[in-house]
Design an enzyme around this catalytic site. Structure first.
Site, PDB file in Angstrom:
ATOM      1  N   ASP A  55       0.846  -1.207   0.000  1.00 44.60           N
ATOM      2  CA  ASP A  55       0.000   0.000   0.000  1.00 44.60           C
ATOM      3  C   ASP A  55       0.881   1.258   0.000  1.00 44.60           C
ATOM      4  O   ASP A  55       0.366   2.375  -0.030  1.00 44.60           O
ATOM      5  CB  ASP A  55      -1.025  -0.006   1.138  1.00 44.60           C
ATOM      6  CG  ASP A  55      -0.404  -0.066   2.520  1.00 44.60           C
ATOM      7  OD1 ASP A  55       0.835  -0.186   2.631  1.00 44.60           O
ATOM      8  OD2 ASP A  55      -1.170  -0.010   3.512  1.00 44.60           O
ATOM      9  N   ASP A  94      -1.015  -6.168   0.136  1.00 49.89           N
ATOM     10  CA  ASP A  94      -1.402  -5.490   1.375  1.00 49.89           C
ATOM     11  C   ASP A  94      -2.907  -5.319   1.481  1.00 49.89           C
ATOM     12  O   ASP A  94      -3.569  -4.951   0.506  1.00 49.89           O
ATOM     13  CB  ASP A  94      -0.791  -4.078   1.405  1.00 49.89           C
ATOM     14  CG  ASP A  94       0.519  -4.023   2.174  1.00 49.89           C
ATOM     15  OD1 ASP A  94       0.740  -4.893   3.045  1.00 49.89           O
ATOM     16  OD2 ASP A  94       1.311  -3.113   1.898  1.00 49.89           O
ATOM     17  N   LYS A 122      -1.226  -9.383   3.432  1.00 48.96           N
ATOM     18  CA  LYS A 122      -0.421  -8.822   4.536  1.00 48.96           C
ATOM     19  C   LYS A 122      -1.273  -7.827   5.310  1.00 48.96           C
ATOM     20  O   LYS A 122      -1.961  -6.985   4.706  1.00 48.96           O
ATOM     21  CB  LYS A 122       0.846  -8.156   3.997  1.00 48.96           C
ATOM     22  CG  LYS A 122       1.689  -7.478   5.079  1.00 48.96           C
ATOM     23  CD  LYS A 122       3.119  -7.176   4.622  1.00 48.96           C
ATOM     24  CE  LYS A 122       3.301  -5.919   3.851  1.00 48.96           C
ATOM     25  NZ  LYS A 122       2.924  -4.669   4.553  1.00 48.96           N
ATOM     26  N   GLU A 124      -1.264  -5.268   8.988  1.00 48.91           N
ATOM     27  CA  GLU A 124      -0.405  -4.614   9.979  1.00 48.91           C
ATOM     28  C   GLU A 124      -1.027  -4.717  11.366  1.00 48.91           C
ATOM     29  O   GLU A 124      -2.200  -4.374  11.552  1.00 48.91           O
ATOM     30  CB  GLU A 124      -0.237  -3.129   9.637  1.00 48.91           C
ATOM     31  CG  GLU A 124       0.470  -2.891   8.321  1.00 48.91           C
ATOM     32  CD  GLU A 124       0.651  -1.416   8.010  1.00 48.91           C
ATOM     33  OE1 GLU A 124       0.398  -0.565   8.892  1.00 48.91           O
ATOM     34  OE2 GLU A 124       1.048  -1.114   6.873  1.00 48.91           O
ATOM     35  N   GLU A 191       9.404  -4.102  10.311  1.00 48.35           N
ATOM     36  CA  GLU A 191       9.878  -2.833   9.742  1.00 48.35           C
ATOM     37  C   GLU A 191      10.500  -1.977  10.848  1.00 48.35           C
ATOM     38  O   GLU A 191       9.876  -1.742  11.900  1.00 48.35           O
ATOM     39  CB  GLU A 191       8.703  -2.094   9.080  1.00 48.35           C
ATOM     40  CG  GLU A 191       9.120  -0.754   8.482  1.00 48.35           C
ATOM     41  CD  GLU A 191       8.113  -0.162   7.508  1.00 48.35           C
ATOM     42  OE1 GLU A 191       7.123  -0.847   7.171  1.00 48.35           O
ATOM     43  OE2 GLU A 191       8.313   0.992   7.084  1.00 48.35           O
TER      44      GLU A 191
HETATM   45  O1  KIV Z   1       3.549  -1.060   1.557  1.00 51.20           O
HETATM   46  C1  KIV Z   1       4.733  -1.424   1.544  1.00 51.20           C
HETATM   47  O2  KIV Z   1       5.489  -1.202   0.588  1.00 51.20           O
HETATM   48  C2  KIV Z   1       5.226  -2.140   2.695  1.00 51.20           C
HETATM   49  C3  KIV Z   1       6.713  -2.257   2.838  1.00 51.20           C
HETATM   50  C4  KIV Z   1       7.230  -1.006   3.447  1.00 51.20           C
HETATM   51  C5  KIV Z   1       7.101  -3.449   3.622  1.00 51.20           C
HETATM   52  O3  KIV Z   1       4.480  -2.566   3.521  1.00 51.20           O
END
Ligand code: KIV
Length: 274
Positions: A55, A94, A122, A124, A191
């Site tokens: 994202d 994401d 993914k 968070e 991260e």
């Molecule tokens: O959105 C993204 O590019 C990420 C990376 C920073 C791992 O989550």
């Protein structure tokens, strides 16, 4: 798995089993972000193992000042484009801000990403995500949990700051990692955490870890493609290296990144945090 040991190009699709075996074999996993078919194709040619439809596209594609405005429709659009350009890499996508605040909502939105072409979603967050991770996992959706600096929480965190500093914060990150693995998380992405904590966490969990600003001990590395090509609109984070140097073209820059991660020469000590 490789067509030629000198070139290290993948000839078979990378799967979750491949990534688990790479952890066991101590072969570093390479990951770059991509948002379209063309760059994805070049990453395949360069032998990148996994591609993240991040994202971060909110910033590097849309020109937003954070990832918060990105929608699940945006993520599906770019995941489908990446899927069309991909042959061998494993695709993570994401879940956008607030698209997984409740487990059933997360399941609906994760299904959209998987139907668009993702191999894994993914999310968070920490232990509060365990019920969601469990539900997705039970329904056959592989999950990567993103911990440490979680950009969707930038306003709560008070900026893009290193996380996990100090014993209490490190212990909490370890506990959250174990909770998420117990719930079914297949990959953990860290991260901006101290390099030594990256090692502790990687040694403590049975699943592959991928780091960005987490030092060289994690099982894999990820960078935002625009950052590693030196296309950066603002501040360049400490953990970034520009690979589009020394007269290289884009394919060669991706190949240099793959070679450096595999050889553990990237990230170096200068890219890590204490
Ligand atoms: O959105 C993204 O590019 C990420 C990376 C920073 C791992 O989550």
């Amino acid at each position: 798995m490789y067509s030629d040991s000198s070139q290290k190009k993948r000839t078979k699709p990378v799967t979750l089993s491949t990534l688990n075996q790479m952890k066991l074999d101590k072969e570093k996993i390479t990951c770059l972000t991509s948002y379209d078919a063309s760059f994805t194709h070049v990453m395949n040619v360069a032998g990148v193992d996994t591609i993240l439809v991040g994202d971060s596209l909110g910033m590097v594609i849309q020109g937003q000042d954070s990832t918060l405005p990105v929608t699940i429709e945006d993520m599906c659009y770019h995941t489908a484009a990446v899927k069309r350009g991909n042959t061998n890499a494993f695709i993570l996508a994401d879940m956008s801000f607030m698209s997984y605040s409740k487990p059933e909502q997360a399941l609906d939105n994760a299904a959209k990403l998987m139907q668009a072409g993702a191999n894994m979603v993914k999310l968070e967050g920490g232990s509060w995500l365990a019920d969601t991770v469990k539900l997705l996992s039970q329904r056959g959706i592989p999950v990567c949990a993103h911990l440490g600096l979680t950009p969707q929480s930038v306003h709560k965190l008070g900026g893009y700051k290193v996380q996990g500093k100090g014993q209490d914060a490190a212990d909490l990150l370890l506990q959250e990692s174990l909770d998420l693995v117990a719930a079914g998380a297949d990959i953990l992405l860290y991260e901006c955490i101290p390099t030594e904590l990256g090692k502790t966490l990687t040694d403590a969990v049975p699943v592959p870890t991928i780091g960005i600003g987490a030092g060289h001990h994690t099982d894999g590395q990820v960078l935002v493609m625009h950052d590693m090509l030196g296309i950066n609109l603002g501040h360049t984070p400490k953990f970034v290296k520009n690979f589009l140097t020394d007269g290289r073209n884009v394919t060669q820059a991706f190949e240099a990144y793959v070679a450096d991660v595999k050889a553990t020469t990237f990230p170096g000590p200068e890219h890590g945090f204490k």
